[in-house]
Design a protein around this motif. Structure first.
Motif, PDB file in Angstrom:
ATOM      1  N   SER A 198       0.844  -1.191   0.000  1.00  8.13           N
ATOM      2  CA  SER A 198       0.000   0.000   0.000  1.00  8.13           C
ATOM      3  C   SER A 198       0.882   1.244   0.000  1.00  8.13           C
ATOM      4  CB  SER A 198      -0.901  -0.007   1.238  1.00  8.13           C
ATOM      5  OG  SER A 198      -1.550   1.224   1.407  1.00  8.13           O
ATOM      6  N   TYR A 199       0.689   2.104  -1.007  1.00  4.39           N
ATOM      7  CA  TYR A 199       1.441   3.355  -1.153  1.00  4.39           C
ATOM      8  C   TYR A 199       0.392   4.425  -1.424  1.00  4.39           C
ATOM      9  CZ  TYR A 199       5.384   6.283  -2.965  1.00  4.39           C
ATOM     10  OH  TYR A 199       6.331   7.259  -3.183  1.00  4.39           O
ATOM     11  N   PRO A 200      -0.219   4.963  -0.374  1.00  6.67           N
ATOM     12  CA  PRO A 200      -1.408   5.807  -0.549  1.00  6.67           C
ATOM     13  C   PRO A 200      -1.254   6.940  -1.550  1.00  6.67           C
ATOM     14  CG  PRO A 200      -1.149   5.240   1.751  1.00  6.67           C
ATOM     15  CD  PRO A 200       0.079   4.733   1.051  1.00  6.67           C
ATOM     16  N   PHE A 201      -0.075   7.545  -1.640  1.00  7.49           N
ATOM     17  CA  PHE A 201       0.102   8.667  -2.561  1.00  7.49           C
ATOM     18  C   PHE A 201       0.064   8.222  -4.018  1.00  7.49           C
ATOM     19  CE2 PHE A 201       3.117  11.585  -4.851  1.00  7.49           C
ATOM     20  CZ  PHE A 201       2.263  12.669  -4.904  1.00  7.49           C
ATOM     21  N   ARG A 202       0.382   6.958  -4.288  1.00 13.16           N
ATOM     22  CA  ARG A 202       0.535   6.530  -5.670  1.00 13.16           C
ATOM     23  C   ARG A 202      -0.337   5.345  -6.070  1.00 13.16           C
ATOM     24  NH1 ARG A 202       4.145   9.190  -8.508  1.00 13.16           N
ATOM     25  NH2 ARG A 202       5.601  10.545  -7.382  1.00 13.16           N
ATOM     26  N   ASP A 203      -1.218   4.864  -5.212  1.00 15.93           N
ATOM     27  CA  ASP A 203      -2.022   3.704  -5.625  1.00 15.93           C
ATOM     28  C   ASP A 203      -3.509   4.007  -5.767  1.00 15.93           C
ATOM     29  OD1 ASP A 203      -2.826   3.779  -2.978  1.00 15.93           O
ATOM     30  OD2 ASP A 203      -1.798   1.934  -2.414  1.00 15.93           O
ATOM     31  N   GLY A 204      -3.813   5.270  -6.087  1.00 14.18           N
ATOM     32  CA  GLY A 204      -5.178   5.612  -6.467  1.00 14.18           C
ATOM     33  C   GLY A 204      -6.191   5.591  -5.356  1.00 14.18           C
ATOM     34  N   GLY A 205      -5.760   5.762  -4.136  1.00 16.76           N
ATOM     35  CA  GLY A 205      -6.713   5.835  -3.033  1.00 16.76           C
ATOM     36  C   GLY A 205      -7.243   4.492  -2.565  1.00 16.76           C
ATOM     37  N   MET A 206      -6.595   3.401  -2.937  1.00 15.84           N
ATOM     38  CA  MET A 206      -7.016   2.079  -2.479  1.00 15.84           C
ATOM     39  C   MET A 206      -6.912   1.992  -0.959  1.00 15.84           C
ATOM     40  SD  MET A 206      -5.435  -1.643  -3.574  1.00 15.84           S
ATOM     41  CE  MET A 206      -5.738  -1.318  -5.319  1.00 15.84           C
ATOM     42  N   THR A 207      -7.895   1.396  -0.318  1.00 16.91           N
ATOM     43  CA  THR A 207      -7.832   1.235   1.127  1.00 16.91           C
ATOM     44  C   THR A 207      -6.729   0.248   1.485  1.00 16.91           C
ATOM     45  OG1 THR A 207      -9.356  -0.633   1.265  1.00 16.91           O
ATOM     46  CG2 THR A 207     -10.323   1.590   1.247  1.00 16.91           C
ATOM     47  N   GLY A 374       4.477  16.872  -3.459  1.00 14.85           N
ATOM     48  CA  GLY A 374       3.378  15.969  -3.757  1.00 14.85           C
ATOM     49  C   GLY A 374       2.754  15.371  -2.520  1.00 14.85           C
ATOM     50  N   ASP A 375       3.587  15.106  -1.494  1.00 15.17           N
ATOM     51  CA  ASP A 375       3.065  14.427  -0.313  1.00 15.17           C
ATOM     52  C   ASP A 375       3.966  14.730   0.868  1.00 15.17           C
ATOM     53  OD1 ASP A 375       1.254  12.794   1.038  1.00 15.17           O
ATOM     54  OD2 ASP A 375       2.393  10.958   0.661  1.00 15.17           O
ATOM     55  N   VAL A 376       3.349  14.873   2.039  1.00 13.49           N
ATOM     56  CA  VAL A 376       4.058  14.972   3.311  1.00 13.49           C
ATOM     57  C   VAL A 376       3.504  13.858   4.180  1.00 13.49           C
ATOM     58  CG1 VAL A 376       4.572  16.403   5.328  1.00 13.49           C
ATOM     59  CG2 VAL A 376       4.298  17.472   3.069  1.00 13.49           C
TER      60      VAL A 376
END
Length: 457
Positions: A198-207, A374-376
């Motif tokens: 799981s890589y929240p910034f790059r996997d399209g919002g998958m839970t 892009g992300d913090v």
């Protein structure tokens, strides 16, 4: 130039907690030492900054030219209690005066047992545990895999995308990134497989739960749980970019592993010992691993590592199957006991939380007006900023490199990381004065402002 020695106390160098530049970075003495390095040290051993340290303590590193640098790296998350922590220094000196080595496998000593007892008590879960001590994080990971294979009688091991587990042959196989960790060093150990994380910034919002189920489906299809000894994961993927899996990913995987007789290994080499605001990062989601590997922050800068886990798993290995000449060195064990005392009694988990709030707030505010951020993300004193090209969202490694380099010239130690090289990570000592932390962040923020997007490509 004559540089005054730091005032020494019973606990090591009493250094002014300030940034102070008396030469350009690097200064002439560091330049001379770098020339000596080129003639004496293997070229494969690189350095982040071309400065040579002479002393360190609190939140600063003082170089051989007398420059005092703000430390936002902690020697890659090692000196969490602070460099030359007084109780660590005292414990090291006292033990070194008694013995520096006997080998625990020959004539054992109490310090090793005491460290094992402390780890068994502190790590997640109230089940019966055992510990074994080693020298480095990679060595701990290797031994965790050995233990899991001995316990299950199965060969396969799963690691994850963006993982980093070390530079030995087996741990290179477990590590995801090729350059600089793996390229040209194969062939690697067999029966090592990789699954998506799981890589929240790059996997399209998958839970997190859905990401775990997708990875589990791949494992069951391509490997089979009946062939799998262990899955190993960093609760926050460190060198891969401080990736925090979405909530639910780790618990779902841990539950699946338990139900299928697969050993769940948490690699807490970088995340352990108060770094994330908990003693161990697994605690954020209530995950209880079967085995946990620790190193880095465990001993205040002395080389020590450990595998701690369920007694029935740890005891599966035959006598003599675990160990090493230097593993659990008595001086390192003394340092660990002093560091653990500091972690438990000096409010360092709370300090990590305060540090994380300051770093995340500062760069979160910048991200609102600078689309290159892009992300913090992160937890506690383990925060990362991921840089991207605004028009595409693609990783911008050159921007990260330039921002870090600009901060270095201004006397701030920061580190980059990430599978794509586009992340700056913040790992200050948990003992850093907060005003010094804020000054360091100001300098990094100014460097980002002054590095224009066009020039960063």
């Amino acid at each position: 130039m004559t540089i005054a020695e730091p005032t020494l106390t019973a606990g090591g160098p009493a250094l002014p907690q300030e940034r102070r530049l008396v030469t350009e970075i690097p200064g002439p003495r560091s330049v001379a030492l770098m020339e000596r390095k080129h003639g004496a040290v293997a070229g494969g051993v690189s350095t982040t900054m071309p400065v040579y340290a002479r002393a360190a303590g609190g939140g600063v590193v003082v170089d051989v030219d007398g420059n005092s640098l703000i430390d936002l790296g902690s020697g890659i998350a090692v000196t969490g209690v602070g460099n030359a922590h007084p109780r660590v220094v005292e414990a090291v000196a006292a033990q070194a005066a008694l013995s520096t080595h006997t080998c625990f496998m020959v004539t054992p000593y109490e310090g090793y047992v005491a460290v094992a007892e402390a780890l068994n008590r502190l790590t997640p879960g109230d089940h019966a545990k055992r510990s074994a001590l080693f020298n480095s994080g990679a060595e701990a990971v290797e031994n965790a895999v050995k233990i899991a294979r001995a316990h299950t009688g199965k060969p396969a091991v799963v690691a994850f995308d963006h993982a980093y587990h070390g530079r030995t042959n087996l741990t290179m196989a477990l590590t995801a990134k090729s350059m600089p960790y793996k390229r040209g060093f194969g062939p690697f150990a067999s029966e090592v497989y990789r699954a998506p994380v799981s890589y929240p910034f790059r996997d399209g919002g998958m839970t997190g739960t859905d990401a775990a189920r997708a990875a589990i489906s791949r494992i069951e299809t391509q490997i089979g749980a009946d062939q799998l000894a262990a899955v190993i994961i960093e609760p926050i993927l460190g060198e891969g970019g401080f990736i925090v899996p979405a909530d639910g990913f780790l618990p779902t995987f841990a539950a699946w592993a338990r139900d299928n007789g697969v050993v769940f290994i948490a690699d807490e080499v970088q995340t352990g010992f108060a770094r994330t605001g908990r003693m161990f990062a697994c605690e954020h989601e209530g995950v209880v691993p079967d085995l946990i590997t620790t190193a880095k922050g465990i001993a205040g800068g002395m080389p020590l590592a450990a595998v701690t886990g369920r007694a029935q798993i740890m005891d599966a290995v035959h006598a003599g199957g675990l160990g090493g000449t230097y593993g659990g060195n008595p001086v390192a064990c003394a340092a660990a006991l002093a560091a653990i005392d500091a972690f438990e009694n000096d409010g360092l988990c709370e300090a990590a939380e305060r540090i994380g709030e300051i770093v995340a707030r500062r760069f979160g505010e910048l991200a609102a007006s600078d689309p290159r951020i892009g992300d913090v993300r992160g937890r506690g004193a383990m925060i990362a900023v991921e840089f991207v090209r605004p028009e595409t969202g693609e990783p911008d490694a050159e921007l990260a490199r330039r921002v870090a380099a600009a901060a270095h010239t201004q006397g701030v130690i920061v580190l980059t990381c990430g599978t794509y090289g586009n992340v700056i990570r913040f790992l200050p000592p948990l003992s850093i004065p907060l005003e010094l932390l804020v000054e360091g962040l100001d300098i990094v923020a100014t460097a980002l402002r002054d590095v224009h997007t066009d020039s960063a490509r």
